[in-house]
Design a protein around this motif. Structure first.
Motif, short mmCIF file in Angstrom:
data_model
loop_
_atom_site.label_atom_id
_atom_site.label_comp_id
_atom_site.label_asym_id
_atom_site.label_seq_id
_atom_site.Cartn_x
_atom_site.Cartn_y
_atom_site.Cartn_z
N ARG A 99 -31.49 5.08 17.58
CA ARG A 99 -32.38 6.21 18.18
C ARG A 99 -31.91 6.49 19.63
O ARG A 99 -32.04 7.61 20.13
CB ARG A 99 -33.85 5.73 18.49
CG ARG A 99 -35.10 6.36 18.99
CD ARG A 99 -34.91 7.92 18.53
NE ARG A 99 -35.59 8.81 19.66
CZ ARG A 99 -35.16 9.48 20.53
NH1 ARG A 99 -33.79 9.49 20.69
NH2 ARG A 99 -35.87 10.24 21.15
N CYS A 118 -34.55 12.14 17.12
CA CYS A 118 -35.55 11.83 15.85
C CYS A 118 -35.23 12.86 14.90
O CYS A 118 -35.27 12.41 13.55
CB CYS A 118 -36.95 11.76 16.31
SG CYS A 118 -37.49 10.56 17.46
N HIS A 177 -35.31 12.13 10.80
CA HIS A 177 -36.41 12.61 10.20
C HIS A 177 -36.59 14.05 9.71
O HIS A 177 -37.53 14.19 8.82
CB HIS A 177 -37.55 12.14 11.05
CG HIS A 177 -37.70 10.52 11.22
ND1 HIS A 177 -37.91 9.69 10.19
CD2 HIS A 177 -37.27 9.74 12.23
CE1 HIS A 177 -38.00 8.49 10.81
NE2 HIS A 177 -37.49 8.74 11.77
#
Length: 139
Positions: free
Chosen positions: A61, A66, A70
């Motif tokens: 991260r 993100c 994702h």
């Protein structure tokens, strides 16, 4: 031959021995310990005779937004929500999109990921839900 202080040879041998123990411990570490926020993935590992995976979420991260994982790679926002297996990774899906030997190290060193103690459930390590007794998989 040079004059040496008494005990110099023994001290040097002890220092070399200590260095070997430290280096050997770094290379042959038996298992990684999950830290806060790491994701332990054990959807298929125990059944395949492998240790579960410790995925260092925060390590990734701090390097990537993100959306990289994702959105672009399709990881769901729930531990256990992805059907990840080695065939998919080898095909360049999920972790294999980056861990291909070009962007990041390749997958040949199994113990770099498969490092949790056998039987560790899929979970976000030390998550709030886990501490509340609601399970580690976001249920």
């Amino acid at each position: 031959m040079r004059n040496r202080k008494p005990g110099t040879r023994a001290l040097a041998a002890a220092a070399i021995g200590a260095l070997c123990v430290v280096l050997l411990g770094a290379v042959v570490a038996p298992e990684a310990r999950a830290e806060y926020g790491d994701v332990v993935i054990n959807n298929h590992s125990d059944k395949a005779g492998m240790r579960p995976v410790v995925f260092p979420h925060w390590f990734h991260r701090v390097r990537f937004a993100c959306k990289v994982c994702h959105a672009d790679l399709g990881f769901q926002f729930r531990a256990g929500g992805n059907d990840i297996n080695m065939v998919k990774i080898i095909d360049g899906q999920f972790c294999g999109a980056c861990h291909n030997g070009e962007i990041a190290w390749a997958i040949e060193n199994c113990n770099l990921c498969h490092s949790a103690p056998p039987g560790t459930p899929t979970q976000v390590h030390e998550s709030t839900l886990q501490r509340m007794g609601k399970g580690g998989m976001g249920k």
